[in-house]
Design a protein around this motif. Structure first.
Motif, PDB file in Angstrom:
ATOM      1  N   UNK A   1       0.869  -1.173   0.000  1.00 54.44           N
ATOM      2  CA  UNK A   1       0.000   0.000   0.000  1.00 54.44           C
ATOM      3  C   UNK A   1       0.906   1.223   0.000  1.00 54.44           C
ATOM      4  N   UNK A   2       0.631   2.166  -0.911  1.00 56.73           N
ATOM      5  CA  UNK A   2       1.412   3.385  -1.044  1.00 56.73           C
ATOM      6  C   UNK A   2       0.456   4.564  -0.870  1.00 56.73           C
ATOM      7  N   UNK A   3       0.785   5.464   0.015  1.00 62.15           N
ATOM      8  CA  UNK A   3      -0.028   6.671   0.211  1.00 62.15           C
ATOM      9  C   UNK A   3       0.550   7.803  -0.618  1.00 62.15           C
ATOM     10  N   UNK A   4      -0.329   8.556  -1.257  1.00 64.50           N
ATOM     11  CA  UNK A   4       0.103   9.726  -2.026  1.00 64.50           C
ATOM     12  C   UNK A   4      -0.846  10.877  -1.735  1.00 64.50           C
ATOM     13  N   UNK A   5      -0.334  12.074  -1.867  1.00 67.01           N
ATOM     14  CA  UNK A   5      -1.156  13.270  -1.750  1.00 67.01           C
ATOM     15  C   UNK A   5      -1.384  13.816  -3.148  1.00 67.01           C
ATOM     16  N   UNK A   6      -2.631  14.117  -3.462  1.00 65.75           N
ATOM     17  CA  UNK A   6      -2.983  14.627  -4.782  1.00 65.75           C
ATOM     18  C   UNK A   6      -3.785  15.916  -4.638  1.00 65.75           C
ATOM     19  N   UNK A   7      -3.569  16.828  -5.567  1.00 64.10           N
ATOM     20  CA  UNK A   7      -4.374  18.043  -5.616  1.00 64.10           C
ATOM     21  C   UNK A   7      -5.752  17.726  -6.189  1.00 64.10           C
ATOM     22  N   UNK A   8      -6.651  18.682  -6.073  1.00 63.33           N
ATOM     23  CA  UNK A   8      -8.021  18.488  -6.546  1.00 63.33           C
ATOM     24  C   UNK A   8      -8.082  18.104  -8.021  1.00 63.33           C
ATOM     25  N   UNK A   9      -7.273  18.758  -8.849  1.00 62.62           N
ATOM     26  CA  UNK A   9      -7.284  18.474 -10.289  1.00 62.62           C
ATOM     27  C   UNK A   9      -6.814  17.050 -10.564  1.00 62.62           C
TER      28      UNK A   9
ATOM     29  N   UNK B   1     -13.722   6.436 -17.334  1.00 62.09           N
ATOM     30  CA  UNK B   1     -13.556   6.200 -18.769  1.00 62.09           C
ATOM     31  C   UNK B   1     -13.112   4.776 -19.087  1.00 62.09           C
ATOM     32  N   UNK B   2     -12.272   4.200 -18.238  1.00 62.21           N
ATOM     33  CA  UNK B   2     -11.791   2.837 -18.463  1.00 62.21           C
ATOM     34  C   UNK B   2     -12.671   1.792 -17.784  1.00 62.21           C
ATOM     35  N   UNK B   3     -13.714   2.240 -17.075  1.00 62.55           N
ATOM     36  CA  UNK B   3     -14.615   1.313 -16.415  1.00 62.55           C
ATOM     37  C   UNK B   3     -13.929   0.506 -15.319  1.00 62.55           C
ATOM     38  N   UNK B   4     -13.058   1.174 -14.556  1.00 67.16           N
ATOM     39  CA  UNK B   4     -12.284   0.488 -13.524  1.00 67.16           C
ATOM     40  C   UNK B   4     -13.059   0.460 -12.210  1.00 67.16           C
ATOM     41  N   UNK B   5     -12.710  -0.503 -11.354  1.00 67.78           N
ATOM     42  CA  UNK B   5     -13.433  -0.711 -10.102  1.00 67.78           C
ATOM     43  C   UNK B   5     -13.158   0.366  -9.066  1.00 67.78           C
ATOM     44  N   UNK B   6     -11.951   0.920  -9.058  1.00 67.78           N
ATOM     45  CA  UNK B   6     -11.616   1.907  -8.036  1.00 67.78           C
ATOM     46  C   UNK B   6     -10.427   2.747  -8.436  1.00 67.78           C
ATOM     47  N   UNK B   7     -10.076   3.661  -7.547  1.00 66.00           N
ATOM     48  CA  UNK B   7      -8.955   4.550  -7.814  1.00 66.00           C
ATOM     49  C   UNK B   7      -7.630   3.810  -7.896  1.00 66.00           C
ATOM     50  N   UNK B   8      -7.479   2.743  -7.125  1.00 64.27           N
ATOM     51  CA  UNK B   8      -6.233   1.974  -7.190  1.00 64.27           C
ATOM     52  C   UNK B   8      -6.024   1.413  -8.589  1.00 64.27           C
ATOM     53  N   UNK B   9      -7.100   0.901  -9.197  1.00 68.16           N
ATOM     54  CA  UNK B   9      -6.999   0.407 -10.575  1.00 68.16           C
ATOM     55  C   UNK B   9      -6.659   1.548 -11.530  1.00 68.16           C
ATOM     56  N   UNK B  10      -7.212   2.732 -11.270  1.00 68.81           N
ATOM     57  CA  UNK B  10      -6.918   3.889 -12.117  1.00 68.81           C
ATOM     58  C   UNK B  10      -5.447   4.282 -11.999  1.00 68.81           C
ATOM     59  N   UNK B  11      -4.909   4.237 -10.793  1.00 68.63           N
ATOM     60  CA  UNK B  11      -3.489   4.548 -10.596  1.00 68.63           C
ATOM     61  C   UNK B  11      -2.636   3.520 -11.326  1.00 68.63           C
ATOM     62  N   UNK B  12      -2.963   2.247 -11.198  1.00 67.70           N
ATOM     63  CA  UNK B  12      -2.189   1.202 -11.893  1.00 67.70           C
ATOM     64  C   UNK B  12      -2.255   1.394 -13.408  1.00 67.70           C
ATOM     65  N   UNK B  13      -3.422   1.759 -13.939  1.00 66.09           N
ATOM     66  CA  UNK B  13      -3.563   2.001 -15.379  1.00 66.09           C
ATOM     67  C   UNK B  13      -2.702   3.187 -15.807  1.00 66.09           C
ATOM     68  N   UNK B  14      -2.725   4.263 -15.040  1.00 66.80           N
ATOM     69  CA  UNK B  14      -1.925   5.445 -15.362  1.00 66.80           C
ATOM     70  C   UNK B  14      -0.435   5.118 -15.318  1.00 66.80           C
ATOM     71  N   UNK B  15      -0.031   4.314 -14.339  1.00 64.07           N
ATOM     72  CA  UNK B  15       1.378   3.921 -14.232  1.00 64.07           C
ATOM     73  C   UNK B  15       1.783   3.067 -15.427  1.00 64.07           C
ATOM     74  N   UNK B  16       0.942   2.124 -15.820  1.00 64.34           N
ATOM     75  CA  UNK B  16       1.257   1.285 -16.992  1.00 64.34           C
ATOM     76  C   UNK B  16       1.412   2.131 -18.254  1.00 64.34           C
ATOM     77  N   UNK B  17       0.512   3.082 -18.444  1.00 67.48           N
ATOM     78  CA  UNK B  17       0.593   3.930 -19.641  1.00 67.48           C
ATOM     79  C   UNK B  17       1.833   4.821 -19.601  1.00 67.48           C
ATOM     80  N   UNK B  18       2.164   5.356 -18.442  1.00 66.85           N
ATOM     81  CA  UNK B  18       3.378   6.171 -18.316  1.00 66.85           C
ATOM     82  C   UNK B  18       4.626   5.333 -18.538  1.00 66.85           C
ATOM     83  N   UNK B  19       4.608   4.106 -18.050  1.00 66.70           N
ATOM     84  CA  UNK B  19       5.747   3.207 -18.239  1.00 66.70           C
ATOM     85  C   UNK B  19       5.926   2.882 -19.716  1.00 66.70           C
TER      86      UNK B  19
END
Length: 127
Positions: free
Chosen positions: A3-11, A22-40
């Motif tokens: 588990x990794x904690x991060x601080x994010x701004x409103x935007x 948009x990706x129909x993901x179950x939660x924010x953790x899945x969204x973070x993993x998707x964003x990390x995969x795309x950035x990678x």
């Protein structure tokens, strides 16, 4: 799974929720993993550049008045063969640059732009 904690701004939270929706993901953790995969994948595309490279670098600057991108362009002056600058809403700017040069120098310029953390969007499209 760690588990990794991060601080994010409103935007960033709004964008994370938009990714989730948009990706129909179950939660924010899945969204973070998707964003990390795309950035990678994007990072891998940059790292795979070799030899002489030509392409289009697209960047959206957050603040028109901040000269940070001009400083990076000056440091990599020999790469930019053509540039288009366009003003967008909310004091943002679109920068489109045709780059031509060694892969190492193109990588350095792209990574300098990313490291500034002042661009909303950065994408290099290789010719």
């Amino acid at each position: 799974m760690p588990i990794v904690s991060v601080s994010l701004g409103d935007e960033d939270v709004e964008n994370l929720d938009r990714i989730q929706e948009q990706f129909g993901l179950k939660g924010r953790s899945d969204a973070v993993r998707t964003a990390i995969r795309q950035s990678t994948a994007n990072l891998q595309d940059i790292q795979d550049l070799k030899g002489q490279v030509e392409g289009v670098l697209i960047a959206v600057r957050r603040d028109h008045a901040d000269p940070w991108l001009s400083n990076i362009q000056a440091a990599h002056m020999g790469l930019v063969t053509t540039q288009l600058h366009s003003h967008l809403r909310d004091h943002k700017c679109l920068e489109v640059m045709i780059l031509s040069g060694s892969a190492a120098e193109v990588k350095r310029m792209i990574l300098d732009i990313e490291a500034s953390n002042k661009a909303e969007y950065v994408r290099f499209v290789r010719q």
